[in-house]
Design a protein around this motif. Sequence first.
Motif, PDB file in Angstrom:
ATOM      1  N   ALA A 161       0.810  -1.220   0.000  1.00  0.00           N
ATOM      2  CA  ALA A 161       0.000   0.000   0.000  1.00  0.00           C
ATOM      3  C   ALA A 161       0.840   1.265   0.000  1.00  0.00           C
ATOM      4  O   ALA A 161       0.446   2.281  -0.560  1.00  0.00           O
ATOM      5  N   GLY A 162       2.024   1.227   0.627  1.00  0.00           N
ATOM      6  CA  GLY A 162       2.858   2.415   0.680  1.00  0.00           C
ATOM      7  C   GLY A 162       3.879   2.306   1.793  1.00  0.00           C
ATOM      8  O   GLY A 162       4.019   1.259   2.446  1.00  0.00           O
ATOM      9  N   PHE A 163       4.588   3.405   2.033  1.00  0.00           N
ATOM     10  CA  PHE A 163       5.651   3.397   3.030  1.00  0.00           C
ATOM     11  C   PHE A 163       5.127   3.236   4.452  1.00  0.00           C
ATOM     12  O   PHE A 163       5.881   2.868   5.349  1.00  0.00           O
ATOM     13  N   ARG A 164       3.853   3.519   4.674  1.00  0.00           N
ATOM     14  CA  ARG A 164       3.302   3.386   6.020  1.00  0.00           C
ATOM     15  C   ARG A 164       2.761   1.982   6.305  1.00  0.00           C
ATOM     16  O   ARG A 164       2.158   1.745   7.346  1.00  0.00           O
ATOM     17  N   VAL A 187       7.250   0.028   7.148  1.00  0.00           N
ATOM     18  CA  VAL A 187       8.388  -0.157   6.243  1.00  0.00           C
ATOM     19  C   VAL A 187       9.186   1.138   6.131  1.00  0.00           C
ATOM     20  O   VAL A 187      10.404   1.095   5.916  1.00  0.00           O
ATOM     21  N   GLU A 188       8.548   2.286   6.280  1.00  0.00           N
ATOM     22  CA  GLU A 188       9.302   3.545   6.285  1.00  0.00           C
ATOM     23  C   GLU A 188      10.288   3.568   7.444  1.00  0.00           C
ATOM     24  O   GLU A 188      11.441   3.976   7.286  1.00  0.00           O
ATOM     25  N   HIS A 196      15.841   3.367   9.404  1.00  0.00           N
ATOM     26  CA  HIS A 196      16.455   2.936  10.662  1.00  0.00           C
ATOM     27  C   HIS A 196      15.804   3.615  11.869  1.00  0.00           C
ATOM     28  O   HIS A 196      16.482   4.003  12.824  1.00  0.00           O
ATOM     29  N   ARG A 197      14.484   3.712  11.836  1.00  0.00           N
ATOM     30  CA  ARG A 197      13.737   4.335  12.934  1.00  0.00           C
ATOM     31  C   ARG A 197      12.734   3.361  13.557  1.00  0.00           C
ATOM     32  O   ARG A 197      11.725   3.776  14.127  1.00  0.00           O
ATOM     33  N   SER A 198      13.024   2.089  13.462  1.00  0.00           N
ATOM     34  CA  SER A 198      12.094   1.062  13.936  1.00  0.00           C
ATOM     35  C   SER A 198      12.146   0.875  15.445  1.00  0.00           C
ATOM     36  O   SER A 198      11.279   0.219  16.016  1.00  0.00           O
TER      37      SER A 198
END
Length: 329
Positions: free
Chosen positions: A85-88, A114-115, A120-122
């Motif tokens: 669906a997208g980066f979100r 996935v963004e 690297h903000r997971s």
Amino acid sequence: MVVVWAPGPARAQTTVQDRINSALGTWMAVNGVSNAGMAVMRDNRLVGSYGYNQMSAETPAHVASLSKAITAVCFLSLIDDRRLAGFRTALYSLPPSFLDATGPWSPGVANITVEQLLRHRSRIYIDTSQGSGLVGVPNADSSDVILIRRALAEHLLTMPVSEIYNNINYAILGYIIQTITQESYESYCRRTALAPRGAPNARIGPGTRALGAFGGWEISAVEYAMFARAYDPRSGLLSQAGHDFIIALANSSSPTASLGMFVVRTATGRNLFHHGSWSSTVTTPQQFSSFFAMWDNGISVTVTYDRNLTDSARLDLDNTLRRAAYSSG
């Protein structure tokens, strides 16, 4: 040393590729590096390829974390083709087989997007690929699931964070690619990200299969330079969604993790770069490094070498080649 170009007896002004090659040679001598290959691009054209001793710009080399850009561009195709669906897109929305393979998860993992992985903000802070993490892990394509499962069972950081660089973020992205496409990560990325951009011969190295999507690719400096033209908007080799993602959080004061690269906003555009380095007794080879930079003056460089050096030496390589790229000769 073997080089493509050798200086003539009466050359009044050197080209940018000559200056960059000279700068690399000086840096190698200072840091005890004997074997290296380098490709220099200007406005997306190859203008110099250089080799030192046992390596050349055409020699397939292990590029460590420069693999992350390959994974990122490959992953972008899933969004461009609307297979995600997208980066979100959050992990909880992926097919059940993804959870079955990588769970059970610690609290909060399901909401990682996935963004956040790409940037690297997971808040994943345990890097199960480092230190002794690979000891006992088979050198196989399935190793990513072992590393991911171990990391996602750990608690996430609860404090607010910006970036925590972690190989596991990209291991997860690689496994998402495999889950969505039902094709091996390597074959899908070679077919969709590499071959169409001039790098058909890249492969996951036989001795680095456990590094996979975060550090396993083996590719020559020339083919990596061809692939990385995608990061220049003028090349038309990356979707607008990808370029928008790269620049969205970029600033001029500090590098920001983006689409497999670090980006810094400049007065006339952006500079992109990434270092790759690896050292482990359980991989073959046991150490190797790489460097890529694309500057806002249209010059880009890809360097591969067979040593794992200090952070200070890597920073000096960046600064040395950048000064040469901007020098007027």
